[in-house]
Design an enzyme around this catalytic site. Structure first.
Site, PDB file in Angstrom:
ATOM      1  N   THR A 226      47.263 -73.628  47.364  1.00 18.51           N
ATOM      2  CA  THR A 226      45.799 -73.739  47.384  1.00 18.51           C
ATOM      3  C   THR A 226      45.393 -74.268  48.742  1.00 18.51           C
ATOM      4  O   THR A 226      46.019 -75.195  49.244  1.00 18.51           O
ATOM      5  CB  THR A 226      45.322 -74.755  46.321  1.00 18.51           C
ATOM      6  OG1 THR A 226      45.661 -74.270  45.028  1.00 18.51           O
ATOM      7  CG2 THR A 226      43.831 -74.988  46.403  1.00 18.51           C
ATOM      8  N   ASP A 257      43.498 -75.489  38.248  1.00 16.83           N
ATOM      9  CA  ASP A 257      42.687 -76.627  38.660  1.00 16.83           C
ATOM     10  C   ASP A 257      41.735 -76.272  39.794  1.00 16.83           C
ATOM     11  O   ASP A 257      40.793 -77.018  40.063  1.00 16.83           O
ATOM     12  CB  ASP A 257      43.598 -77.780  39.112  1.00 16.83           C
ATOM     13  CG  ASP A 257      44.460 -77.381  40.305  1.00 16.83           C
ATOM     14  OD1 ASP A 257      44.928 -76.221  40.340  1.00 16.83           O
ATOM     15  OD2 ASP A 257      44.670 -78.226  41.197  1.00 16.83           O
ATOM     16  N   ASP A 279      50.886 -78.097  40.668  1.00 14.65           N
ATOM     17  CA  ASP A 279      50.865 -77.554  39.300  1.00 14.65           C
ATOM     18  C   ASP A 279      49.521 -77.846  38.634  1.00 14.65           C
ATOM     19  O   ASP A 279      49.322 -78.885  38.014  1.00 14.65           O
ATOM     20  CB  ASP A 279      52.015 -78.176  38.501  1.00 14.65           C
ATOM     21  CG  ASP A 279      52.152 -77.542  37.128  1.00 14.65           C
ATOM     22  OD1 ASP A 279      51.201 -76.882  36.672  1.00 14.65           O
ATOM     23  OD2 ASP A 279      53.213 -77.722  36.511  1.00 14.65           O
TER      24      ASP A 279
END
Ligand code: ASP
Length: 362
Positions: A226, A257, A279
């Site tokens: 990300t 997320d 994660d």
């Protein structure tokens, strides 16, 4: 970090950055208090440069975040941001993205967005042209297109298609299923009841190893990343943004997320900002970036706040893999990680170019 394909421009950009100074940090750094400041997860150097240019030219923190994350999407950073990255079980690439304004606390986000390559711009449009916070799936795509973004476009690339067909050939391993029995190697799957005996040899056997161990084996340097970016502009306003394809081989419909405020990123310009990577299925249960900012509000320095947020996760999930980077409103920054070595990138007025900081796992 995800594997890098030498054929992508991201590879070239990343390795051109070898000329940059790399610093191993154990303590928080960057106390000059001079802005603008740009901080990003991973050595996404071109993205930081793009955000820096925008902020240095006087753009707002939110606009600079959009410019920075958008550059990463165009470069397909690490093959896991923007179009053409991490395929899901069906071989499709989708996008999770978020922007948050730490002045107004407005958030715009898109999740599992299909057919539109500009994740961060779509998130910005949600913030700007709706009273909502998060739009998902094809409706997010329809909204983004109706507000002017190009689409529908195919988000697959030759790399993502190859990755997916290799995975199919490997009996769809690894994957995110648990407690299931596949009718065939790649499903369909049905729930495995306690009395049923696992079929040996394929996915079921792997699932038998237990939920946390099995999940953890899926998250590493080769299947996700990300960009999570924090910008403090010249006037001290803080904004954050994220963009990702999420987890490779995810079950279609999975939202990580990335688009969850407080998990992948959070900002409050009274305090500071935070970005996260790792994660996401675990992190979104703990809202680590909200935790970081609130800990800093109570007086913790960035390094302690970052370590505390990670330790709250690892106490419950010892095999967790992930990282956060914390920035306070004065511009001090620090990272913490678990399960991998984390790097983040910084540009401030004292630097000639972007610097990459390395954080060793605690
Ligand atoms: N957090 C992202 C997700 O789980 C992936 C990553 O940051 O590596 O969707």
């Amino acid at each position: 970090m995800a594997e890098r394909d030498p054929s992508t421009s991201a590879f070239v950009v990343l390795f051109s950055s070898l000329l940059l100074l790399t610093v191993v940090v154990g303590e928080e750094v960057g106390k000059s208090g001079r802005f603008p400041l740009v901080v990003s997860t991973w050595p996404f150097v071109e993205a930081v440069r793009a955000a820096w240019r925008a902020a240095d030219n006087g753009l707002s923190s939110i606009d600079a975040v959009v410019e920075g994350c958008s550059a990463c999407e165009e470069l397909r950073c690490d093959g896991t941001v923007g179009p053409g990255g991490s395929p899901d079980e069906h071989g499709e690439t989708t996008i999770d993205a978020l922007v948050m304004d730490g002045v107004t606390m407005e958030v715009g986000a898109v999740a599992a967005m299909r057919y539109v390559k500009d994740g961060i711009r779509a998130a910005r449009l949600v913030m700007k042209y709706s009273r909502h916070t998060l739009l998902v799936g094809e409706w997010a795509s329809a909204f983004a297109i109706s507000m002017g973004l190009p689409g529908p476009v195919n988000l697959s690339s030759s790399e993502s298609i190859k990755k997916w067909s290799d995975w199919k050939e490997n009996y769809c391993q690894p994957n995110f299923r648990k407690n299931v029995i596949p009718e065939n190697d790649c499903g369909p799957y049905k729930p495995k009841h306690d009395t049923e005996v696992a079929i040996k040899g394929t996915l079921t056997e792997s699932c038998e190893t237990g939920k946390i161990e099995y999940r953890s084996s899926l998250i590493g340097h080769h299947n996700h990343d990300t960009i999570s970016m924090i910008v403090i502009d010249k006037t001290g306003r803080i904004a954050v943004g994220t963009s990702t394809n999420g987890a490779t081989y995810k079950i279609p419909g999975r939202v990580g997320d990335g688009p969850i405020a407080g998990s992948s990123a959070y900002a409050d310009d009274e305090v500071g900002g935070c970005g996260a990577t790792g994660d996401g299925d675990i992190m979104m249960r703990f809202l680590p970036c909200y935790q970081v900012v609130e800990s800093m509000r109570l007086g913790m320095e960035p390094e302690r706040a970052a370590k505390d947020a990670i330790s709250r996760i690892t106490r419950k999930f010892p095999d967790f893999v992930g990282a956060v980077v914390a920035v306070n409103k004065n511009g001090s920054h620090a990272g913490a990680c678990h399960g991998w070595t984390f790097q983040y990138s910084v540009r401030d007025p004292d630097m000639d170019d972007v610097q990459v900081f390395t954080v060793l796992p605690s």
